[in-house]
Scaffold this motif. Structure first.
Motif, PDB file in Angstrom:
ATOM      1  N   ALA A  96       0.841  -1.183   0.000  1.00  0.00           N
ATOM      2  CA  ALA A  96       0.000   0.000   0.000  1.00  0.00           C
ATOM      3  C   ALA A  96       0.881   1.239   0.000  1.00  0.00           C
ATOM      4  N   ALA A  97       0.494   2.212  -0.750  1.00  0.00           N
ATOM      5  CA  ALA A  97       1.233   3.474  -0.825  1.00  0.00           C
ATOM      6  C   ALA A  97       0.865   4.345   0.369  1.00  0.00           C
ATOM      7  N   PRO A  98       1.826   5.139   0.866  1.00  0.00           N
ATOM      8  CA  PRO A  98       1.502   6.039   1.968  1.00  0.00           C
ATOM      9  C   PRO A  98       0.472   7.070   1.526  1.00  0.00           C
ATOM     10  N   ALA A  99      -0.281   7.556   2.470  1.00  0.00           N
ATOM     11  CA  ALA A  99      -1.286   8.584   2.184  1.00  0.00           C
ATOM     12  C   ALA A  99      -0.580   9.825   1.654  1.00  0.00           C
ATOM     13  N   PRO A 100      -1.236  10.561   0.745  1.00  0.00           N
ATOM     14  CA  PRO A 100      -0.622  11.787   0.224  1.00  0.00           C
ATOM     15  C   PRO A 100      -0.245  12.718   1.383  1.00  0.00           C
ATOM     16  N   GLY A 101       0.947  13.248   1.326  1.00  0.00           N
ATOM     17  CA  GLY A 101       1.410  14.164   2.362  1.00  0.00           C
ATOM     18  C   GLY A 101       2.006  13.468   3.576  1.00  0.00           C
ATOM     19  N   ALA A 102       1.867  12.126   3.644  1.00  0.00           N
ATOM     20  CA  ALA A 102       2.444  11.390   4.778  1.00  0.00           C
ATOM     21  C   ALA A 102       3.949  11.292   4.581  1.00  0.00           C
ATOM     22  N   PRO A 103       4.709  11.410   5.664  1.00  0.00           N
ATOM     23  CA  PRO A 103       6.161  11.318   5.508  1.00  0.00           C
ATOM     24  C   PRO A 103       6.551   9.890   5.115  1.00  0.00           C
ATOM     25  N   ALA A 104       7.551   9.779   4.270  1.00  0.00           N
ATOM     26  CA  ALA A 104       8.062   8.464   3.865  1.00  0.00           C
ATOM     27  C   ALA A 104       8.802   7.839   5.047  1.00  0.00           C
ATOM     28  N   ALA A 105       8.740   6.525   5.112  1.00  0.00           N
ATOM     29  CA  ALA A 105       9.468   5.830   6.178  1.00  0.00           C
ATOM     30  C   ALA A 105      10.959   6.088   5.988  1.00  0.00           C
ATOM     31  N   PRO A 106      11.667   6.345   7.083  1.00  0.00           N
ATOM     32  CA  PRO A 106      13.102   6.603   6.943  1.00  0.00           C
ATOM     33  C   PRO A 106      13.820   5.338   6.478  1.00  0.00           C
ATOM     34  N   ALA A 107      14.867   5.518   5.712  1.00  0.00           N
ATOM     35  CA  ALA A 107      15.670   4.379   5.267  1.00  0.00           C
ATOM     36  C   ALA A 107      16.373   3.779   6.480  1.00  0.00           C
ATOM     37  N   PRO A 108      16.479   2.465   6.526  1.00  0.00           N
ATOM     38  CA  PRO A 108      17.159   1.862   7.668  1.00  0.00           C
ATOM     39  C   PRO A 108      18.619   2.282   7.702  1.00  0.00           C
ATOM     40  N   ARG A 109      19.122   2.446   8.908  1.00  0.00           N
ATOM     41  CA  ARG A 109      20.517   2.830   9.084  1.00  0.00           C
ATOM     42  C   ARG A 109      21.252   1.718   9.817  1.00  0.00           C
ATOM     43  N   ALA A 110      22.447   1.458   9.378  1.00  0.00           N
ATOM     44  CA  ALA A 110      23.278   0.432  10.003  1.00  0.00           C
ATOM     45  C   ALA A 110      23.647   0.865  11.419  1.00  0.00           C
ATOM     46  N   LEU A 111      23.774  -0.116  12.301  1.00  0.00           N
ATOM     47  CA  LEU A 111      24.214   0.167  13.661  1.00  0.00           C
ATOM     48  C   LEU A 111      25.681   0.593  13.647  1.00  0.00           C
ATOM     49  N   SER A 112      26.026   1.518  14.514  1.00  0.00           N
ATOM     50  CA  SER A 112      27.413   1.959  14.639  1.00  0.00           C
ATOM     51  C   SER A 112      28.235   0.860  15.311  1.00  0.00           C
ATOM     52  N   ALA A 113      29.546   0.966  15.217  1.00  0.00           N
ATOM     53  CA  ALA A 113      30.429   0.002  15.871  1.00  0.00           C
ATOM     54  C   ALA A 113      30.162  -0.032  17.381  1.00  0.00           C
ATOM     55  N   ALA A 114      29.902   1.129  17.981  1.00  0.00           N
ATOM     56  CA  ALA A 114      29.608   1.188  19.421  1.00  0.00           C
ATOM     57  C   ALA A 114      28.293   0.477  19.735  1.00  0.00           C
ATOM     58  N   ALA A 115      27.284   0.649  18.883  1.00  0.00           N
ATOM     59  CA  ALA A 115      25.991  -0.016  19.101  1.00  0.00           C
ATOM     60  C   ALA A 115      26.130  -1.527  18.955  1.00  0.00           C
ATOM     61  N   VAL A 116      26.905  -1.977  17.974  1.00  0.00           N
ATOM     62  CA  VAL A 116      27.136  -3.414  17.803  1.00  0.00           C
ATOM     63  C   VAL A 116      27.877  -3.967  19.018  1.00  0.00           C
ATOM     64  N   ALA A 117      28.855  -3.226  19.526  1.00  0.00           N
ATOM     65  CA  ALA A 117      29.623  -3.679  20.689  1.00  0.00           C
ATOM     66  C   ALA A 117      28.751  -3.783  21.936  1.00  0.00           C
ATOM     67  N   ALA A 118      27.666  -3.012  22.011  1.00  0.00           N
ATOM     68  CA  ALA A 118      26.781  -3.019  23.178  1.00  0.00           C
ATOM     69  C   ALA A 118      25.727  -4.134  23.123  1.00  0.00           C
ATOM     70  N   LEU A 119      25.631  -4.855  22.024  1.00  0.00           N
ATOM     71  CA  LEU A 119      24.630  -5.916  21.896  1.00  0.00           C
ATOM     72  C   LEU A 119      24.946  -7.079  22.830  1.00  0.00           C
ATOM     73  N   PRO A 120      23.955  -7.908  23.159  1.00  0.00           N
ATOM     74  CA  PRO A 120      24.192  -9.024  24.076  1.00  0.00           C
ATOM     75  C   PRO A 120      24.854 -10.231  23.410  1.00  0.00           C
ATOM     76  N   PHE A 121      25.425 -10.032  22.234  1.00  0.00           N
ATOM     77  CA  PHE A 121      26.124 -11.098  21.528  1.00  0.00           C
ATOM     78  C   PHE A 121      27.286 -10.508  20.745  1.00  0.00           C
ATOM     79  N   ARG A 122      28.224 -11.390  20.398  1.00  0.00           N
ATOM     80  CA  ARG A 122      29.333 -11.031  19.517  1.00  0.00           C
ATOM     81  C   ARG A 122      29.073 -11.691  18.175  1.00  0.00           C
ATOM     82  N   ILE A 123      29.451 -11.017  17.110  1.00  0.00           N
ATOM     83  CA  ILE A 123      29.294 -11.577  15.774  1.00  0.00           C
ATOM     84  C   ILE A 123      30.416 -11.038  14.906  1.00  0.00           C
ATOM     85  N   ASP A 124      30.978 -11.892  14.060  1.00  0.00           N
ATOM     86  CA  ASP A 124      32.019 -11.474  13.137  1.00  0.00           C
ATOM     87  C   ASP A 124      31.368 -11.096  11.812  1.00  0.00           C
ATOM     88  N   LEU A 125      31.446  -9.822  11.482  1.00  0.00           N
ATOM     89  CA  LEU A 125      30.886  -9.336  10.227  1.00  0.00           C
ATOM     90  C   LEU A 125      32.030  -9.092   9.242  1.00  0.00           C
TER      91      LEU A 125
END
Length: 133
Positions: free
Chosen positions: A1-30
């Motif tokens: 479904a298309a957003p209603a006219p004049g409705a703001p578009a959903a923001p594009a997803p943003r990658a987590l920062s290195a600090a945010a990844v380090a704060a997660l309850p798991f470690r992962i090798d990316l």
């Protein structure tokens, strides 16, 4: 479904920062070029996607009650996790892993997306690298 006219578009997803990844309850090798994105979770849970160039390779759930198992296959318990393993020609692929622990998040569930060839191999290595902190 298309957003209603004049409705703001959903923001594009943003990658987590290195600090945010380090704060997660798991470690992962990316590997180089891969990023972790947080998606919508239920209360007291989080969902993350592992992506490269807009393509999702694996998903991660942290919370109290995951949807494990997603895939049909042999369940193998090893290295502090339950894994679902499926045959792929002459080898076996670990399609998902579930870690259970007494403290929050009680479950960490990582699973591969439906991929083929080298992409599936990379996704499997990334999922295998995940460990709770």
């Amino acid at each position: 479904a298309a957003p209603a006219p004049g409705a703001p578009a959903a923001p594009a997803p943003r990658a987590l920062s290195a600090a945010a990844v380090a704060a997660l309850p798991f470690r992962i090798d990316l590997p180089s070029g891969f990023q972790l994105f947080e998606g919508r979770g239920a209360p007291d849970s989080h969902v993350y996607s592992v992506r490269r160039a807009g393509k999702t390779f694996a998903m991660i759930y942290t919370g109290s009650s995951s949807q494990f198992p997603i895939y049909d296959g042999e369940q193998v318990t090893a290295a502090g996790r339950v894994s679902v393993v499926v045959p792929d020609g002459t080898r076996r692929i670990a399609m998902e892993h579930l870690f259970q622990q007494p403290t929050a998040p009680n479950e960490i569930h990582v699973w591969l997306m439906s991929l083929e060839g080298a992409d599936r191999d990379v996704a499997e290595r990334i999922a295998q690298s995940l460990d709770p902190k």
